[in-house]
Design a protein around this motif. Structure first.
Motif, short mmCIF file in Angstrom:
data_model
loop_
_atom_site.label_atom_id
_atom_site.label_comp_id
_atom_site.label_asym_id
_atom_site.label_seq_id
_atom_site.Cartn_x
_atom_site.Cartn_y
_atom_site.Cartn_z
N ALA A 44 -14.39 -2.35 28.45
CA ALA A 44 -15.86 -1.50 27.95
C ALA A 44 -16.68 -2.88 27.69
CB ALA A 44 -15.70 -0.66 26.57
N GLY A 45 -16.17 -3.64 27.30
CA GLY A 45 -17.20 -4.87 27.21
C GLY A 45 -17.53 -5.59 28.50
N ARG A 46 -16.83 -5.57 29.53
CA ARG A 46 -17.33 -5.89 30.66
C ARG A 46 -18.33 -4.96 31.19
NH1 ARG A 46 -13.19 -7.87 35.62
NH2 ARG A 46 -14.81 -9.09 36.77
N ALA A 47 -18.13 -3.83 30.89
CA ALA A 47 -19.04 -2.77 31.43
C ALA A 47 -20.49 -3.08 31.05
CB ALA A 47 -18.72 -1.40 31.49
N GLN A 48 -20.47 -3.42 29.48
CA GLN A 48 -21.58 -3.50 28.93
C GLN A 48 -22.16 -4.73 29.41
OE1 GLN A 48 -21.12 -3.31 24.65
NE2 GLN A 48 -23.25 -4.05 23.99
N GLY A 49 -21.42 -5.77 29.54
CA GLY A 49 -21.98 -7.12 29.69
C GLY A 49 -22.54 -7.04 31.01
N LYS A 50 -22.36 -6.41 31.94
CA LYS A 50 -22.85 -6.16 33.34
C LYS A 50 -24.22 -5.48 33.25
CE LYS A 50 -18.46 -5.94 36.26
NZ LYS A 50 -18.11 -4.68 36.95
N ARG A 51 -24.26 -4.69 32.24
CA ARG A 51 -25.55 -3.81 32.07
C ARG A 51 -26.55 -4.72 31.00
NH1 ARG A 51 -22.18 0.10 30.84
NH2 ARG A 51 -22.43 0.35 28.62
N LEU A 52 -26.12 -5.57 30.47
CA LEU A 52 -26.94 -6.37 29.42
C LEU A 52 -28.26 -6.94 30.06
CD1 LEU A 52 -24.69 -8.11 26.84
CD2 LEU A 52 -26.25 -6.28 26.46
N GLU A 53 -29.57 -6.77 29.57
CA GLU A 53 -30.50 -7.58 29.61
C GLU A 53 -31.02 -8.23 28.39
OE1 GLU A 53 -33.67 -5.24 31.45
OE2 GLU A 53 -32.32 -4.59 32.97
N ILE A 54 -30.47 -9.69 28.15
CA ILE A 54 -30.78 -10.10 27.09
C ILE A 54 -32.11 -10.39 26.69
CG2 ILE A 54 -30.16 -12.24 25.71
CD1 ILE A 54 -27.76 -12.50 27.28
N ASP A 55 -32.37 -9.89 25.35
CA ASP A 55 -33.67 -10.21 24.68
C ASP A 55 -33.74 -11.24 24.16
OD1 ASP A 55 -36.22 -9.89 23.59
OD2 ASP A 55 -35.78 -8.34 22.16
N TRP A 56 -34.21 -12.43 24.46
CA TRP A 56 -34.43 -13.79 23.86
C TRP A 56 -35.64 -13.72 23.15
CZ3 TRP A 56 -30.32 -16.60 23.81
CH2 TRP A 56 -29.57 -16.65 24.76
N SER A 57 -36.05 -12.67 22.24
CA SER A 57 -37.16 -12.83 21.33
C SER A 57 -36.73 -13.42 20.03
CB SER A 57 -37.78 -11.23 21.35
OG SER A 57 -36.75 -10.31 20.92
#
Length: 276
Positions: A263-276
């Protein structure tokens, strides 16, 4: 630009989930393990100590039952444990006194032996050597309630530092280092992200989300404000709904590793990290 990776606490499920997230990020071309500084607390200490080993291997060690290290199942009644911790935390003491009370509880709890627990922690680590990347591992002195940050310069064995940071009070035995007994760094903070101060960019993986398990003078939201006010760009990753379901109700259960890392890998692939 200096970059810090903060790995928080969250049991075996947290180790697996964070391993999956880092793998998924790397799959998408964002290798967060190249950070200049890694801070690990509890589950995060275990993963921090493993970095430098290929993520594909770390993923395999979580996802493949044949490659998983042996674990001692935590024999704890979660309802009774929660009631005991609630009683300790409701005493209305200051932060240091609360950590001392939790430490006293840990020192007198019936657990597996320190030797047996250390053997499990050592089996998780691909190498006994401290990683080449600057790595800070947080634990708490069971008697004084004061935090201690272990690193390669501390002269402390990596496995001992990790075991100390992972010594969940009342579940695992406090760890003896230089004549002192240490408990889980999560007693101070789930993430201890304030130790990333000075980095320009900070990525925090928080397996338990933003809810503090213990009263702390360093709640995550306050630390985020401090880091940002100092000019750092900060991103926090928490488990999504699928990851929460995969970890399940007991993150200390060894059976959660496979589902959590996937599940973590699937989430990581989808992540668009918000660097705000």
């Amino acid at each position: 630009m200096t970059e810090a990776l903060v790995l928080g606490g969250g049991g075996l499920g947290g180790i697996a989930w964070m391993t999956g997230v880092l793998t998924g990020l790397a799959d998408s071309g964002r290798d967060a393990t190249t950070a200049d500084l890694v801070i690990g607390t509890s589950a995060g200490a275990t993963l921090a100590a493993q970095l430098g080993t290929a993520l594909t291997e770390l993923y395999e060690r979580q996802a493949n039952p044949a490659a998983q290290n042996p674990e001692i199942a935590a024999e704890v009644d979660l309802d009774t444990y929660a009631a005991t911790m609630t009683e300790i935390l409701s005493a209305g003491k200051g932060y240091t006194e609360l950590r001392q009370a939790i430490g006293a509880f840990a020192l007198h709890a019936a657990t597996v032996s320190e030797k047996d627990r250390l053997a499990v922690v050592e089996s998780r680590l691909p190498s006994p050597r401290w990683p080449a990347t600057e790595t800070r591992i947080v634990a708490v002195d069971a008697e004084t309630g004061q935090p201690r940050v272990f690193d390669a310069a501390s002269g402390v064995r990596l496995a001992d530092a990790v075991a100390a940071s992972c010594a969940v009070p009342g579940v695992w035995p406090p760890v003896t280092i230089e004549g002192r007994r240490y408990v889980d760094g999560g007693v101070r903070s789930n993430e201890n992200a304030d130790y990333a101060a000075g980095a320009d960019r900070v990525l925090i993986l928080a397996p338990l989300g933003r809810t503090a398990l213990m009263p702390t003078e360093k709640p995550l939201d306050a630390v985020l404000a401090e880091l940002r006010s100092a000019g750092a760009v900060v991103a926090v990753v928490e488990p999504d709904a699928a990851s929460v379901a995969a970890v399940g109700a007991n993150p200390l259960d060894p059976a959660t590793r496979g589902p959590a890392v996937e599940a973590g890998r699937a989430q990581g692939k989808r992540l668009e990290i918000d660097w705000s």
